[in-house]
Design an enzyme around this catalytic site. Sequence first.
Site, mmCIF file in Angstrom:
data_model
loop_
_atom_site.group_PDB
_atom_site.id
_atom_site.type_symbol
_atom_site.label_atom_id
_atom_site.label_comp_id
_atom_site.label_asym_id
_atom_site.label_seq_id
_atom_site.Cartn_x
_atom_site.Cartn_y
_atom_site.Cartn_z
ATOM 1 N N LYS A 1 0.839 -1.205 0.000
ATOM 2 C CA LYS A 1 0.000 0.000 0.000
ATOM 3 C C LYS A 1 0.876 1.257 0.000
ATOM 4 O O LYS A 1 2.077 1.185 0.333
ATOM 5 C CB LYS A 1 -0.923 -0.011 1.229
ATOM 6 C CG LYS A 1 -0.183 -0.005 2.561
ATOM 7 C CD LYS A 1 -1.119 -0.362 3.722
ATOM 8 C CE LYS A 1 -0.374 -0.333 5.038
ATOM 9 N NZ LYS A 1 -1.176 -0.899 6.137
ATOM 10 N N TYR B 1 15.620 30.269 8.958
ATOM 11 C CA TYR B 1 14.362 30.930 9.314
ATOM 12 C C TYR B 1 14.171 31.003 10.829
ATOM 13 O O TYR B 1 14.503 30.058 11.546
ATOM 14 C CB TYR B 1 13.180 30.170 8.720
ATOM 15 C CG TYR B 1 13.015 30.363 7.233
ATOM 16 C CD1 TYR B 1 12.819 31.640 6.694
ATOM 17 C CD2 TYR B 1 13.034 29.275 6.369
ATOM 18 C CE1 TYR B 1 12.657 31.828 5.327
ATOM 19 C CE2 TYR B 1 12.871 29.449 5.003
ATOM 20 C CZ TYR B 1 12.685 30.725 4.490
ATOM 21 O OH TYR B 1 12.519 30.894 3.152
HETATM 22 C C1 LIG Z 1 -0.381 -1.820 6.854
HETATM 23 C C2 LIG Z 1 -0.949 -3.139 7.249
HETATM 24 C C3 LIG Z 1 -0.111 -4.249 7.374
HETATM 25 C C4 LIG Z 1 1.398 -4.164 7.315
HETATM 26 O O1 LIG Z 1 1.877 -3.677 8.555
HETATM 27 P P1 LIG Z 1 3.446 -3.474 8.838
HETATM 28 O O2 LIG Z 1 3.493 -3.018 10.237
HETATM 29 O O3 LIG Z 1 3.923 -2.454 7.871
HETATM 30 O O4 LIG Z 1 4.099 -4.800 8.616
HETATM 31 C C5 LIG Z 1 -0.720 -5.490 7.608
HETATM 32 N N1 LIG Z 1 -2.068 -5.594 7.728
HETATM 33 C C6 LIG Z 1 -2.894 -4.532 7.639
HETATM 34 C C7 LIG Z 1 -4.350 -4.719 7.805
HETATM 35 C C8 LIG Z 1 -2.361 -3.255 7.408
HETATM 36 O O5 LIG Z 1 -3.173 -2.197 7.345
#
Ligand SMILES: *Cc1c(COP(=O)(O)O)cnc(C)c1O
Length: 380
Positions: free
Chosen positions: A40, A266
């Site tokens: 994702k 800044y």
């Molecule tokens: C993002 C996510 C993962 C992966 O989690 P990590 O901590 O990056 O390994 C797994 N399952 C779900 C439902 C997620 O939203």
Amino acid sequence: MAPTREFAGATLSVDLGAIANNWRNLAARLGTSNCAGVVKADAYGLGMTAVAPVLADAGCGLFFTANIDEAIALRAVLPSVEIGVLYGPGSAEDAAACGAHGLIPVINHLDQLIVWRNHAKQTGQAGVAMLHVDTGMARLAMPAAEIDHLTAHPDLLDGCRITHVLSHLACADQPGDLLNETQRQRFEDARTLLTPVVGSEVTWSLANSSGIFLGPPWHFGLARPGAALYGINPTPGTPNPMRPVVQLQGKILQVQHVDSPQTVGYGAAHVVKAPARVATVAVGYADGYLRSGGGLAHACLGEIRVPIIGRVSMDMITLDITSVPDDVARPGVQVDLIGDHYSVDSLAADAGTIGYEVLTSLGNRYQRNYINSPLAAATS
Ligand SMILES: *Cc1c(COP(=O)(O)O)cnc(C)c1O
């Protein structure tokens, strides 16, 4: 591929070989349980279309995206893998897109189930889906009351075929947290309740990256790592078992010799005492370099850690390089913003956030190099 950015001030290198190695490392720890790949948010900012084929080549056959757009983009590069869509189908249009692209929606509540079932009925498709049950996040997943309702009305699943039941851990990166065991127990309870409804062929999945390291009782049939694939330490506070994946380098644009005390940047937020040297580096918050790192984060010249002084600007940061020999820190020299001597997790900790946010904030202004690709037709 992302366009080359020949004159970019900063360069992001993504080690695809390390990602493949990390996936194999996790898969080996899982023994007979399977290992998915979570891609994702553009594979946590690293470039999904470059990363996912490498994971597939390493043996990953099931991927997760958050939304349908991401899944469609993944489908375009990997025509035959399984793709789970975590947001699930919120509308008939969502369901149609999942059906058209062979995506497996994750059903997170009963309304989504109805949407998906209607789609399956209308199209005569098999209605393949996953179910996500809540065990302690109260976020996006089926609450206990809905699980009970489903158990009492198994006909709600008519026309659907559930392949996986998922749940997600809230505190897996803190192995001492009692919620881990509580969630595991609730997941077992859900399994007892739901198995007669969804069937005994279903695969159960609870662990994210850190969950894998909680041990076999959390592994079930499938784990869903994301962060660890990309080099984030899944076991904070202990040595990182994963290979680093990301190197981020920024170019020194100028070095100023400070002969009398003066303020930097800044807000005149930092005062350097003379004599000192200040290097300006071509990276800033517009590149996704977090502004919260101002005055707190570091960079490295070789093994020498140098502090970021003053505020992070849109396109620049300033470093106190007084401790670095003159000939080492000159305009044109690259400093490591993330690298062997300063990890994603270190930068995140200094900037008051987590490695996940550092990676997913990485902008599209860097020159991106994909290195060590294990694929024959290597990305260039
Ligand atoms: C993002 C996510 C993962 C992966 O989690 P990590 O901590 O990056 O390994 C797994 N399952 C779900 C439902 C997620 O939203």
